[in-house]
Design an enzyme around this catalytic site. Sequence first.
Site, PDB file in Angstrom:
ATOM      1  N   ALA A 219       0.858  -1.182   0.000  1.00 47.89           N
ATOM      2  CA  ALA A 219       0.000   0.000   0.000  1.00 47.89           C
ATOM      3  C   ALA A 219       0.895   1.233   0.000  1.00 47.89           C
ATOM      4  O   ALA A 219       2.056   1.159   0.403  1.00 47.89           O
ATOM      5  CB  ALA A 219      -0.862  -0.019   1.251  1.00 47.89           C
TER       6      ALA A 219
ATOM      7  N   GLY B  48       0.539  -5.148   0.713  1.00 49.96           N
ATOM      8  CA  GLY B  48      -0.561  -5.136  -0.244  1.00 49.96           C
ATOM      9  C   GLY B  48      -0.153  -5.702  -1.601  1.00 49.96           C
ATOM     10  O   GLY B  48      -0.997  -6.239  -2.336  1.00 49.96           O
TER      11      GLY B  48
ATOM     12  N   GLU C  22      -0.486  -9.266  -1.314  1.00 41.66           N
ATOM     13  CA  GLU C  22      -1.926  -9.560  -1.234  1.00 41.66           C
ATOM     14  C   GLU C  22      -2.572  -9.508  -2.619  1.00 41.66           C
ATOM     15  O   GLU C  22      -3.492 -10.275  -2.910  1.00 41.66           O
ATOM     16  CB  GLU C  22      -2.599  -8.586  -0.257  1.00 41.66           C
ATOM     17  CG  GLU C  22      -2.166  -8.855   1.191  1.00 41.66           C
ATOM     18  CD  GLU C  22      -2.665  -7.816   2.179  1.00 41.66           C
ATOM     19  OE1 GLU C  22      -2.362  -6.625   1.966  1.00 41.66           O
ATOM     20  OE2 GLU C  22      -3.351  -8.181   3.147  1.00 41.66           O
TER      21      GLU C  22
ATOM     22  N   GLU D 147       3.888  -5.702   7.198  1.00 32.87           N
ATOM     23  CA  GLU D 147       2.991  -4.782   7.915  1.00 32.87           C
ATOM     24  C   GLU D 147       3.318  -4.686   9.397  1.00 32.87           C
ATOM     25  O   GLU D 147       3.200  -3.615  10.004  1.00 32.87           O
ATOM     26  CB  GLU D 147       1.526  -5.223   7.736  1.00 32.87           C
ATOM     27  CG  GLU D 147       0.923  -4.925   6.376  1.00 32.87           C
ATOM     28  CD  GLU D 147       1.183  -6.010   5.346  1.00 32.87           C
ATOM     29  OE1 GLU D 147       2.063  -6.866   5.589  1.00 32.87           O
ATOM     30  OE2 GLU D 147       0.520  -6.017   4.290  1.00 32.87           O
TER      31      GLU D 147
HETATM   32  C1  3H9 Z   1       0.422  -2.474   3.389  1.00 37.22           C
HETATM   33  O1  3H9 Z   1       0.703  -2.887   2.300  1.00 37.22           O
HETATM   34  C2  3H9 Z   1      -0.934  -2.641   4.007  1.00 37.22           C
HETATM   35  C3  3H9 Z   1      -1.788  -3.650   3.321  1.00 37.22           C
HETATM   36  O2  3H9 Z   1      -1.688  -4.909   3.959  1.00 37.22           O
HETATM   37  C4  3H9 Z   1      -3.244  -3.300   3.375  1.00 37.22           C
HETATM   38  C5  3H9 Z   1      -3.664  -2.065   2.691  1.00 37.22           C
HETATM   39  C6  3H9 Z   1      -5.158  -1.871   2.683  1.00 37.22           C
HETATM   40  N1  3H9 Z   1       4.593   3.479   0.304  1.00 37.22           N
HETATM   41  O3  3H9 Z   1      13.282   1.914   0.869  1.00 37.22           O
HETATM   42  P1  3H9 Z   1      13.724   2.663  -0.330  1.00 37.22           P
HETATM   43  C7  3H9 Z   1       9.365   4.939  -0.935  1.00 37.22           C
HETATM   44  S1  3H9 Z   1       1.544  -1.631   4.326  1.00 37.22           S
HETATM   45  C8  3H9 Z   1       5.071   4.704   0.035  1.00 37.22           C
HETATM   46  O4  3H9 Z   1      14.717   3.749  -0.154  1.00 37.22           O
HETATM   47  P2  3H9 Z   1      14.946   0.262  -1.351  1.00 37.22           P
HETATM   48  C9  3H9 Z   1      10.418   5.261   0.108  1.00 37.22           C
HETATM   49  O5  3H9 Z   1       9.900   6.115   1.090  1.00 37.22           O
HETATM   50  C10 3H9 Z   1       2.978  -1.507   3.281  1.00 37.22           C
HETATM   51  N2  3H9 Z   1       6.370   4.935  -0.261  1.00 37.22           N
HETATM   52  O6  3H9 Z   1      14.247   1.672  -1.483  1.00 37.22           O
HETATM   53  C11 3H9 Z   1      11.483   5.901  -0.742  1.00 37.22           C
HETATM   54  O7  3H9 Z   1      11.085   7.226  -1.000  1.00 37.22           O
HETATM   55  P3  3H9 Z   1      12.161   8.382  -1.120  1.00 37.22           P
HETATM   56  C12 3H9 Z   1       3.745  -2.752   3.262  1.00 37.22           C
HETATM   57  C13 3H9 Z   1       7.201   3.904  -0.280  1.00 37.22           C
HETATM   58  O8  3H9 Z   1      15.243  -0.175  -2.720  1.00 37.22           O
HETATM   59  C14 3H9 Z   1      11.407   5.125  -2.044  1.00 37.22           C
HETATM   60  O9  3H9 Z   1      10.110   4.531  -2.068  1.00 37.22           O
HETATM   61  N3  3H9 Z   1       4.952  -2.564   2.500  1.00 37.22           N
HETATM   62  C15 3H9 Z   1       6.764   2.609   0.002  1.00 37.22           C
HETATM   63  O10 3H9 Z   1      16.021   0.305  -0.331  1.00 37.22           O
HETATM   64  C16 3H9 Z   1      12.440   4.040  -2.165  1.00 37.22           C
HETATM   65  O11 3H9 Z   1      12.397   3.233  -1.012  1.00 37.22           O
HETATM   66  C17 3H9 Z   1       6.107  -2.177   3.062  1.00 37.22           C
HETATM   67  O12 3H9 Z   1       6.194  -1.972   4.256  1.00 37.22           O
HETATM   68  C18 3H9 Z   1       5.392   2.409   0.296  1.00 37.22           C
HETATM   69  N4  3H9 Z   1       4.893   1.191   0.564  1.00 37.22           N
HETATM   70  O13 3H9 Z   1      13.825  -0.703  -0.739  1.00 37.22           O
HETATM   71  C19 3H9 Z   1       7.288  -2.050   2.146  1.00 37.22           C
HETATM   72  N5  3H9 Z   1       7.821   1.768  -0.084  1.00 37.22           N
HETATM   73  O14 3H9 Z   1      13.036   8.004  -2.252  1.00 37.22           O
HETATM   74  C20 3H9 Z   1       8.033  -0.798   2.422  1.00 37.22           C
HETATM   75  C21 3H9 Z   1       8.871   2.523  -0.414  1.00 37.22           C
HETATM   76  O15 3H9 Z   1      11.336   9.610  -1.327  1.00 37.22           O
HETATM   77  N6  3H9 Z   1       9.125  -0.609   1.505  1.00 37.22           N
HETATM   78  N7  3H9 Z   1       8.509   3.807  -0.533  1.00 37.22           N
HETATM   79  O16 3H9 Z   1      12.885   8.378   0.200  1.00 37.22           O
HETATM   80  C22 3H9 Z   1      10.314  -1.251   1.613  1.00 37.22           C
HETATM   81  O17 3H9 Z   1      10.504  -2.144   2.423  1.00 37.22           O
HETATM   82  C23 3H9 Z   1      11.420  -0.808   0.701  1.00 37.22           C
HETATM   83  O18 3H9 Z   1      11.115   0.493   0.270  1.00 37.22           O
HETATM   84  C24 3H9 Z   1      11.654  -1.688  -0.556  1.00 37.22           C
HETATM   85  C25 3H9 Z   1      12.693  -0.993  -1.462  1.00 37.22           C
HETATM   86  C26 3H9 Z   1      12.192  -3.060  -0.102  1.00 37.22           C
HETATM   87  C27 3H9 Z   1      10.403  -1.870  -1.347  1.00 37.22           C
END
Ligand code: 3H9
Length: 689
Positions: free
Chosen positions: A66, A105, A108, A128
């Site tokens: 999400a 998400g 999911e 999450e």
């Molecule tokens: C969810 O999904 C709830 C659902 O179950 C239900 C919904 C109804 N959203 O980490 P990075 C941005 S909860 C918004 O430096 P990497 C991040 O802030 C979500 N922004 O890269 C950054 O921005 P900036 C569950 C996001 O290659 C840029 O993307 N998912 C999101 O080291 C690059 O990120 C998670 O918790 C997001 N979801 O790692 C996953 N994700 O450049 C969270 C990233 O402006 N994300 N951004 O600073 C991660 O774990 C890592 O970002 C990922 C990439 C492994 C994907």
Amino acid sequence: MISINPTAAFMVDGDIATIMLDSPPVNALSAEVRAGLKRGVELASDVQGVKAVVLICAGRTFIAGADISEFGKPPTAPLLPSVLDAIENLGKPVIAAVHGSALGGGFEVALAAHYRIAAPSAKFGLPEIKLGLIPGAGGTQRLPRLIGAQKALELILSGDPVGAPEAKEWGILDELAEEGSLHESAKAFARKLIDRGAPPRRLRDVSEKIDAARGKPEIFETIRKAYARKFRGFEAWERAIASVKNAVDLPFDEGIAREREMFESLKAGNQSKAQRYVFFSERQAAKIPDIGGAEPGRSIGSVGVIGAGTMGGGIAMNFLNAGIPVTIVDASSDALGRGLQTIRRNYENSARKGRLTFADVEARMSRLTAALDYSAFSDQDLIVEAAFEDMALKKDIFARLDVIAKPGAILATNTSYLDVDQIAAATKRPEDVVGLHFFSPANVMRLLEIVRAAKTSKTVVATAMQLALRIGKIGVVVGVCHGFVGNRMLAARQREAMKLIVEGAMPWDVDRVLVDFGFPMGPFAMSDLAGLDIGWSRSTSTRSTIREILCEEGRRGQKTGAGYYDYDEARNARPSMFVEEVVREFSKNKGVAPRAISDEEILERCIFPMINEGAKILDEGKALRASDIDVVWINGYGWPVYRGGPMFYGASLGLENVVVRLETFQAVLGDDFKPSPLLARMARQGTSW
Ligand code: 3H9
């Protein structure tokens, strides 16, 4: 190809349609992406002749979840669950084709699809829990139906992703694709489904795996016990277990409805707000306004470490782990021998726990060279000094390094308190000098304070930030001041903790309150662990503080079996009658009549001066932002992540309330509590950091 909106496209190749999402950087499920995906599914349903649908993403990853930045805002339709219903209920097989990471998400979405194929390098996870949430779009209901309740809970509670080969073994994936030709492989898989007339396979209709767990509450009880310690103080984890149990016990629609309720209530709660803030704060810390992402940085192919003690050894391990050769120098061959042995023992312990192979241990040790003389540093790209905290000694070391190190080498000090400008001034190249403040145990703690001195060059700061990332640390740039960000604020807490015991609290009272707040241990247990005799010497000791008395009595912490606490052989702590007497006697000699001190006072007196000190640090520009201070405290000092860090915590209480309490304490206890000008101003104006 039909462009649905800027983030989604629809294309048809024969009887196979593809929905392609493209929303950099990580294809997070923003309102626009959700709308695009939903429209794609409608098109797939409407377009005549389409018999199967591939759902795939452009860019570096599949959907990373999400869009977390939307969580604080009013929801915009279509909501994710309704999009997933549309996918699952499509009358044609939908194949999710995953590269990069399918997280939260994103995973999911893949679970709502009928089949899953992935590149061998892909990963699947439900992180999450790390945001104080449970999966909220069917993850707790569909995943147990696919891989069973126990395995699903392992994924949900660890929050860590699993690689595609393992995902295939667990039954998450139907097929592994060829690396680099995911779309083609997915279409070939779709072709096979069409040819054999395979129907959509909806996970909501699958029950074999959850049937196996029905009537076995002990499965959930065992998991609950296993995670209780890790999740002390956290809210989300028990709901995750309850929700997976619902998957086993309730019909799908009811389970989904309850999952949604729990997700929404956690999302609105303080813990998740704090954890989401920390997620963005950690990423923000990497951004240095006057440097930017484009500063190239120097390449670091070899590292020298001065000092083979606990700190030097731990520092060396970071680089060895990252494949960087290390030369460690110590003045005594005994110390070197002990240091090397400790490093080897640490690695072997990890290998015994299955975290490394024994071949890894040997590979790491083979990168390590020991030497007695600084001449071994003539060709190192970075030299980190981890000698005693003594300015004269450090200056001498840096003057010698200046002569020996090659031009362009970075000279770093691991000092915890000392003035890095002065250390840099001992060289003719202060622009190459930086503080790299590691936290003990240095091979474990994620924090690295990068101390930017007055003359440190931008390239050196950029290199330090890049290096932090390479060795798996979170680098936070801080300015030169006594104790930098972390230890400077710790000193404020320590001062109050000591005052509290003189006034009538006992060390274990103070520790209990801070542990209840969420710290892994209190300040006195921490002193016992670190050793009360750090910076103490018998020759100068005058029994003028409680610490000096305890040191003189041989109570120097865990290592001597006694400190503020008594310890048994297994190092279990017990309140000490002896210490209680020492404290009472000390108060009496100071003319202080002990009084009962409430838990609330203990907490406020330990925490509010930290917030106040943080405000001073911010005002002096020693931290770039309040959130950097929080990142320091969460990753270096065990501040509970669900409370967001001291600055976030202060802001969430309302800065005006913090100031009122500080002023109340100031009136009785003096100027240690005087609100800093920045804090007072913000409170007056009703603003925040
Ligand atoms: C969810 O999904 C709830 C659902 O179950 C239900 C919904 C109804 N959203 O980490 P990075 C941005 S909860 C918004 O430096 P990497 C991040 O802030 C979500 N922004 O890269 C950054 O921005 P900036 C569950 C996001 O290659 C840029 O993307 N998912 C999101 O080291 C690059 O990120 C998670 O918790 C997001 N979801 O790692 C996953 N994700 O450049 C969270 C990233 O402006 N994300 N951004 O600073 C991660 O774990 C890592 O970002 C990922 C990439 C492994 C994907």
